[in-house]
Scaffold this active site. Structure first.
Site, PDB file in Angstrom:
ATOM      1  N   HIS A 136       0.801  -1.235   0.000  1.00 18.96           N
ATOM      2  CA  HIS A 136       0.000   0.000   0.000  1.00 18.96           C
ATOM      3  C   HIS A 136       0.828   1.278   0.000  1.00 18.96           C
ATOM      4  CE1 HIS A 136      -4.487   0.986   1.016  1.00 18.96           C
ATOM      5  NE2 HIS A 136      -4.068   1.612  -0.062  1.00 18.96           N
ATOM      6  N   ASP A 164      -9.880  -0.391   4.027  1.00 19.69           N
ATOM      7  CA  ASP A 164      -8.708  -1.042   4.616  1.00 19.69           C
ATOM      8  C   ASP A 164      -9.040  -1.499   6.035  1.00 19.69           C
ATOM      9  OD1 ASP A 164      -5.978  -1.612   5.344  1.00 19.69           O
ATOM     10  OD2 ASP A 164      -5.290   0.042   4.085  1.00 19.69           O
ATOM     11  N   HIS A 166      -6.662  -1.242   8.057  1.00 21.94           N
ATOM     12  CA  HIS A 166      -5.696  -0.351   8.722  1.00 21.94           C
ATOM     13  C   HIS A 166      -5.881   1.086   8.241  1.00 21.94           C
ATOM     14  CE1 HIS A 166      -3.897  -4.396   8.007  1.00 21.94           C
ATOM     15  NE2 HIS A 166      -3.607  -4.305   9.302  1.00 21.94           N
ATOM     16  N   ASP A 168      -3.230   3.219   7.908  1.00 23.24           N
ATOM     17  CA  ASP A 168      -2.035   3.572   7.123  1.00 23.24           C
ATOM     18  C   ASP A 168      -1.703   5.057   7.229  1.00 23.24           C
ATOM     19  OD1 ASP A 168      -1.981   0.916   6.446  1.00 23.24           O
ATOM     20  OD2 ASP A 168      -2.706   1.186   4.389  1.00 23.24           O
ATOM     21  N   HIS A 181       4.356   1.111   4.196  1.00 23.67           N
ATOM     22  CA  HIS A 181       2.956   0.835   3.805  1.00 23.67           C
ATOM     23  C   HIS A 181       1.964   1.178   4.921  1.00 23.67           C
ATOM     24  CE1 HIS A 181       1.950  -3.569   5.228  1.00 23.67           C
ATOM     25  NE2 HIS A 181       2.644  -2.916   6.151  1.00 23.67           N
ATOM     26  N   ASP A 267      -7.404  -1.737  -0.167  1.00 23.96           N
ATOM     27  CA  ASP A 267      -6.459  -2.725   0.363  1.00 23.96           C
ATOM     28  C   ASP A 267      -7.241  -4.025   0.524  1.00 23.96           C
ATOM     29  OD1 ASP A 267      -4.888  -4.336   2.086  1.00 23.96           O
ATOM     30  OD2 ASP A 267      -4.032  -2.585   3.079  1.00 23.96           O
ATOM     31  N   ASP A 269      -6.857  -6.418   2.262  1.00 22.61           N
ATOM     32  CA  ASP A 269      -7.012  -6.896   3.643  1.00 22.61           C
ATOM     33  C   ASP A 269      -8.209  -6.270   4.363  1.00 22.61           C
ATOM     34  OD1 ASP A 269      -6.218  -4.485   4.993  1.00 22.61           O
ATOM     35  OD2 ASP A 269      -4.119  -5.096   5.038  1.00 22.61           O
ATOM     36  N   GLU A 312      -1.952  -5.057  -1.986  1.00 22.78           N
ATOM     37  CA  GLU A 312      -1.685  -6.026  -0.921  1.00 22.78           C
ATOM     38  C   GLU A 312      -2.149  -7.454  -1.221  1.00 22.78           C
ATOM     39  OE1 GLU A 312       0.261  -5.415   1.688  1.00 22.78           O
ATOM     40  OE2 GLU A 312       0.319  -3.220   1.851  1.00 22.78           O
TER      41      GLU A 312
HETATM   42  N1  LIG Z   1      -1.111  -1.437   4.067  1.00 22.95           N
HETATM   43  C1  LIG Z   1      -1.112  -2.206   5.149  1.00 22.95           C
HETATM   44  N2  LIG Z   1      -1.481  -3.455   5.070  1.00 22.95           N
HETATM   45  N3  LIG Z   1      -0.725  -1.642   6.283  1.00 22.95           N
HETATM   46  C2  LIG Z   1      -0.592  -2.317   7.540  1.00 22.95           C
HETATM   47  C3  LIG Z   1      -0.010  -1.405   8.571  1.00 22.95           C
HETATM   48  C4  LIG Z   1       0.139  -2.074   9.894  1.00 22.95           C
HETATM   49  C5  LIG Z   1       0.654  -1.172  11.008  1.00 22.95           C
HETATM   50  N4  LIG Z   1      -0.324  -0.196  11.375  1.00 22.95           N
HETATM   51  C6  LIG Z   1       1.964  -0.499  10.621  1.00 22.95           C
HETATM   52  O1  LIG Z   1       2.017   0.703  10.546  1.00 22.95           O
HETATM   53  O2  LIG Z   1       2.951  -1.167  10.397  1.00 22.95           O
HETATM   54 MN   LIG Z   2      -3.409  -0.549   3.577  1.00 27.66          MN
HETATM   55 MN   LIG Z   3      -4.388  -3.010   5.396  1.00 27.65          MN
END
Ligand SMILES: NC(=[NH2+])NCCC[C@H](N)C(=O)O
Ligand SMILES: [Mn+2]
Ligand SMILES: [Mn+2]
Length: 349
Positions: A136, A164, A166, A168, A181, A267, A269, A312
């Site tokens: 990402h 997402d 998350h 991010d 990411h 994303d 996920d 992702e």
């Molecule tokens: N694009 C993603 N899947 N991001 C996951 C980030 C997970 C976590 N918050 C980090 O900063 O490492």
């Molecule tokens: Mn993401």
């Molecule tokens: Mn994510």
């Protein structure tokens, strides 16, 4: 002859007057695009924004599964794709030590700077910019390129719907992992600035007031603080459970307003690992396939989608020895293809 499902191209001057007609018409990529049937694809084989190998094979797996062929043959889009799965090997330094807690910062910056020029070129020439990742972190380049073109062409900011698990939105100061990411939104909104990313200018950024999240369920405490302090709109899985996906998407679209072009950053996920298990940071309790597809369909229906990322998908993560396709990989890739097709109008009758 194959009947095209798109209405005829519109000039930008026509767009206001015909908007109502188009909205009730079925298939149109965006009333902010001069031609509504033209997609510019960028395939980004980059995994440096996080630590797990294989997400760089995401674009290849999506394309091999027939995604671009489906857009062309089934949805009647014109596809502008150079056939290149970009590794940007020429700009990735041999040595890239951590700087200010950011891992592989020079590679992340250089790749995004190149990608920025690619999505800028697509958006400037009126193509819907579709970016296939990769992790990402590549949204830094894909979104900033489109935001710059939209500002130049329409004198408007770009709204971003970020789907997402998350947020991010870590800065290099708040991130625990140091993975870029987990930081793209902080760079894109200007909440985080760094010399290594000095090519990223104010006019490439997005206002945090035109950003909305859907699907969050794993947000770091530093990120929660950033979301609160900047009053950033977010719909978590809790909100989806409470209101249903239909209401949540309505509220998200209402929030960004109805006269603004939309970028959808998806994303994979965000989906529950039952549907998209082969991804680097899976989180249980996510969107069903239909909820994910519905978000994409609803964004398509606005007639204001100008660009999209699908990121992702990691087809190596849950592959077996010898790369035999497991159900986990096949389902993840299939879900990714479905999300993109839905954002481009496949579900319309
Ligand atoms: N694009 C993603 N899947 N991001 C996951 C980030 C997970 C976590 N918050 C980090 O900063 O490492
Ligand atoms: Mn993401
Ligand atoms: Mn994510």
């Amino acid at each position: 002859m194959h009947e095209t499902r798109h209405s005829s191209p519109l000039s930008l001057e026509d767009t206001q007057a015909t908007a109502a007609v188009i909205m009730s018409d079925t298939l149109v990529a965006s009333r902010f695009l001069p031609s509504n049937d033209h997609i510019g694809v960028t395939a980004v084989a980059f995994s440096g924004g996080q630590g797990k190998a294989g997400v760089d094979a995401g674009p290849d797996s999506l394309i091999k599964a027939g995604l671009l062929k489906q857009l062309k043959d089934d949805l009647a889009y014109r596809i502008d794709y150079d056939g290149i799965v970009n590794t940007y090997a020429d700009v990735i330094p041999e040595s890239d030590p951590t700087v200010d807690n950011m891992k592989r910062p020079r590679a992340c910056s250089a790749v995004n700077q190149r990608l920025h020029e690619q999505t800028y070129a697509h958006a400037k020439d009126g193509r819907l910019a579709l970016t296939l990742g990769g992790d990402h972190s590549i949204a830094i380049g894909s979104i900033s390129g489109v935001a710059r073109a939209i500002r130049e062409r329409l004198n408007k900011p770009l709204a971003v719907i970020w789907v997402d698990a998350h947020a991010d939105i870590n800065t290099f100061e708040t991130s625990d992992s140091g993975n870029v990411h987990g930081m793209p939104v902080a760079f894109l909104t200007g909440l985080c600035k760094h010399d290594i990313f000095s090519w990223l200018k104010e006019e490439h950024m997005i206002p945090s007031s035109k950003l909305v999240y859907i699907g969050l369920r794993d947000v770091d405490s530093g990120e929660k603080k950033i979301l609160r302090e900047n009053k950033i709109k977010a719909f978590s899985m809790h909100d989806i459970d409470r209101h249903g996906i239909g209401r949540v998407v309505d509220m998200a679209l209402e929030y960004i307003g109805d006269d603004i072009p939309i970028h959808l950053s998806f994303d994979v996920d965000a989906l529950d690992p039952a549907h998209a298990p082969s991804t680097g940071t899976p989180v249980r309790g996510g969107l069903t396939l239909r909820e994910g597809d519905f978000i994409c369909e609803a964004v398509h229906e606005t007639g204001r989608l100008v660009s999209m990322d699908l990121v992702e998908v990691n087809p190596k993560l849950l592959a077996k020895e010898g790369n035999a396709d497991t159900w986990e990989v096949a389902e993840t890739v299939r879900a990714g293809c479905s999300l993109v097709r839905c954002a481009l109008g496949e579900s319309l009758l």
